[in-house]
Write an enzyme that holds these catalytic residues in place. Structure first.
Site, PDB file in Angstrom:
ATOM      1  N   HIS A 202      -6.331   6.610   2.781  1.00 50.45           N
ATOM      2  CA  HIS A 202      -7.177   6.838   3.958  1.00 50.45           C
ATOM      3  C   HIS A 202      -6.548   7.730   5.019  1.00 50.45           C
ATOM      4  CE1 HIS A 202      -4.587   3.753   5.623  1.00 50.45           C
ATOM      5  NE2 HIS A 202      -5.010   4.084   6.817  1.00 50.45           N
TER       6      HIS A 202
HETATM    7  N1  UDP Z   1      -6.178  -4.167   3.830  1.00 49.86           N
HETATM    8  C1  UDP Z   1      -7.280  -4.988   3.678  1.00 49.86           C
HETATM    9  N2  UDP Z   1      -8.295  -4.599   2.836  1.00 49.86           N
HETATM   10  C2  UDP Z   1      -8.277  -3.430   2.167  1.00 49.86           C
HETATM   11  C3  UDP Z   1      -7.151  -2.579   2.337  1.00 49.86           C
HETATM   12  C4  UDP Z   1      -6.130  -2.975   3.191  1.00 49.86           C
HETATM   13  O1  UDP Z   1      -7.346  -6.055   4.277  1.00 49.86           O
HETATM   14  O2  UDP Z   1      -9.230  -3.146   1.423  1.00 49.86           O
HETATM   15  C5  UDP Z   1      -5.096  -4.598   4.757  1.00 49.86           C
HETATM   16  C6  UDP Z   1      -3.708  -4.600   4.157  1.00 49.86           C
HETATM   17  O3  UDP Z   1      -3.398  -5.858   3.605  1.00 49.86           O
HETATM   18  C7  UDP Z   1      -2.801  -4.268   5.326  1.00 49.86           C
HETATM   19  C8  UDP Z   1      -3.694  -3.484   6.257  1.00 49.86           C
HETATM   20  O4  UDP Z   1      -5.030  -3.653   5.795  1.00 49.86           O
HETATM   21  O5  UDP Z   1      -2.360  -5.424   5.998  1.00 49.86           O
HETATM   22  C9  UDP Z   1      -3.295  -2.033   6.225  1.00 49.86           C
HETATM   23  O6  UDP Z   1      -4.190  -1.309   6.940  1.00 49.86           O
HETATM   24  P1  UDP Z   1      -4.415   0.255   6.744  1.00 49.86           P
HETATM   25  O7  UDP Z   1      -3.935   0.659   5.411  1.00 49.86           O
HETATM   26  O8  UDP Z   1      -5.826   0.509   7.120  1.00 49.86           O
HETATM   27  O9  UDP Z   1      -3.527   0.879   7.909  1.00 49.86           O
HETATM   28  P2  UDP Z   1      -2.023   1.378   8.008  1.00 49.86           P
HETATM   29  O10 UDP Z   1      -1.144   0.207   7.702  1.00 49.86           O
HETATM   30  O11 UDP Z   1      -1.852   2.508   7.087  1.00 49.86           O
HETATM   31  O12 UDP Z   1      -1.880   1.813   9.425  1.00 49.86           O
END
Ligand code: UDP
Length: 363
Positions: A202
């Site tokens: 994403h």
């Molecule tokens: N996550 C979730 N459902 C999904 C994909 C990710 O609940 O379908 C959770 C995952 O367990 C993690 C968090 O979302 O704790 C990560 O968020 P994201 O990847 O959107 O953001 P980033 O960490 O890259 O800032």
């Protein structure tokens, strides 16, 4: 005497829900609405012990500059009308920066959870957000000692830094289902423990550029010729795939809607291989001892490059993902016996204890 907890996106919700729970009735949850999609948010908080949102401001769907400006303005107004003893922000989003600027503008003590992370890649807006927030925080809660050392090298005074651990450890101990429950869930999805790969994509740097997104889609499709690939599709990615006419390039990949954290963690814990450009997934992969290919050129978690995960870098996703799947047996065996870089104690309780110590409130 309330403590504002500013959230705007999925990772902030997962990583601050347990801090908010530890604050109890002193938590004043403020939601900036930065998330891309309302259903995404509802699925996430449904699984979490997040107290009800006290204030909702809507800044979603604008450009980065507009989001930061608008959220800063609205949060500042809110803090003037409803003063709090401290503002807690997490991570590196535009909401994080806006919360920090609003705290600064109103003279409210600022607490940054997950401070001290650095990718040294200034092309990512997240890196600028981290740098700026750490500069003006009164308390930088860092996951590990290396993050504290980094802040001190940048000139942050040692008495503004506290090593509190990683709040994901709280989420994991609460949400990862027991084996029996997990096997029922996997069975319902037609998946077997270890017999599938789980992917997420994403980051703007991956999905907003057609060539990059096409190469990643080809890599996932190649992996899907060897093993079942489950891809919960972020709404932003789904929109870009359609816009770039790339949806068909994901042939064979099992795309599904995003799932709540409880189900996602169950899938992560059971997957043979993880593939992701997420920040949180890097830490979850480590804590769950699962192999991960990071679909990026850099990471703000360099402690994981020592065998925990592999960076895709400029390499061809097809070759890297095929090789990663071939290496899963030996890679997994190595991860099973490695000392974890992150503690598994409750970071949330430590963060709240530190806030109480520095800014006590009459109870
Ligand atoms: N996550 C979730 N459902 C999904 C994909 C990710 O609940 O379908 C959770 C995952 O367990 C993690 C968090 O979302 O704790 C990560 O968020 P994201 O990847 O959107 O953001 P980033 O960490 O890259 O800032």
């Amino acid at each position: 005497s309330g403590t504002a907890v500013v959230v705007g996106t999925r990772p902030e919700a997962v990583k601050l829900a347990y801090v908010a729970r530890a604050l109890g009735d002193r938590a004043v949850v403020v939601h900036t609405g930065q998330h891309y999609d309302a259903t995404l948010w509802a699925d996430v908080v449904g699984d979490l012990p997040m107290p009800p949102i006290a204030h909702h401001i809507a800044v979603g769907g604008r450009s980065r500059g507009e989001q930061i400006g608008r959220a800063t303005e609205l949060l500042t107004r809110l803090l003037i009308e409803h003063p709090v003893r401290a503002v807690v922000v997490q991570g590196d989003t535009n909401s994080t920066l806006a919360g920090a600027l609003a705290a600064n503008a109103t003279g409210t003590p600022l607490v940054h959870v997950e401070a001290g992370l650095r990718s040294d890649d200034r092309s990512m807006p997240e890196e600028s957000n981290r740098l700026l927030v750490d500069r003006i925080s009164d308390l930088c809660c860092v996951p590990i000692a290396a993050n504290a050392a980094r802040l001190e090298r940048e000139g942050v005074a040692a008495d503004r830094i506290e090593v509190t651990g990683n709040t994901l450890a709280d989420a994991l101990s609460d949400l990862v289902p027991r084996t029996g429950e997990a096997d029922t869930l996997l069975g319902g999805l037609g998946l077997e423990r270890g017999g599938f790969a789980l992917a997420t994509v994403h980051r703007a740097s991956n999905v907003d550029d057609r060539r990059t997104l096409a190469a990643l889609a080809d890599g996932l499709a190649a992996l899907a010729r060897r093993v079942t690939v489950v891809l919960p599709l972020h709404p932003h990615t789904r929109a870009r795939l359609a816009e770039f006419d790339l949806t068909d390039r994901l042939a064979g990949v099992r795309t599904v809607d995003p799932v709540g954290p409880r189900q996602f963690l169950a899938l992560e814990a059971a997957a043979g291989l993880l593939v992701s450009d997420s920040g949180g997934v890097q830490e979850e992969a480590c804590l769950l001892r699962r192999p991960l290919v990071v679909l990026r050129n850099s990471t703000e978690r360099p402690e994981l490059l020592d065998g925990w995960c592999r960076l895709l870098g400029d390499a061809d996703p097809v070759g890297v993902l095929e090789q990663a799947w071939a290496d899963v047996p030996s890679w997994t065996a190595d991860l099973a016996v490695r000392p974890l870089p992150y503690g598994t104690d409750s970071a949330s309780a430590r963060i709240v204890a530190e806030i109480d110590r520095r800014w006590p409130v009459p109870r």
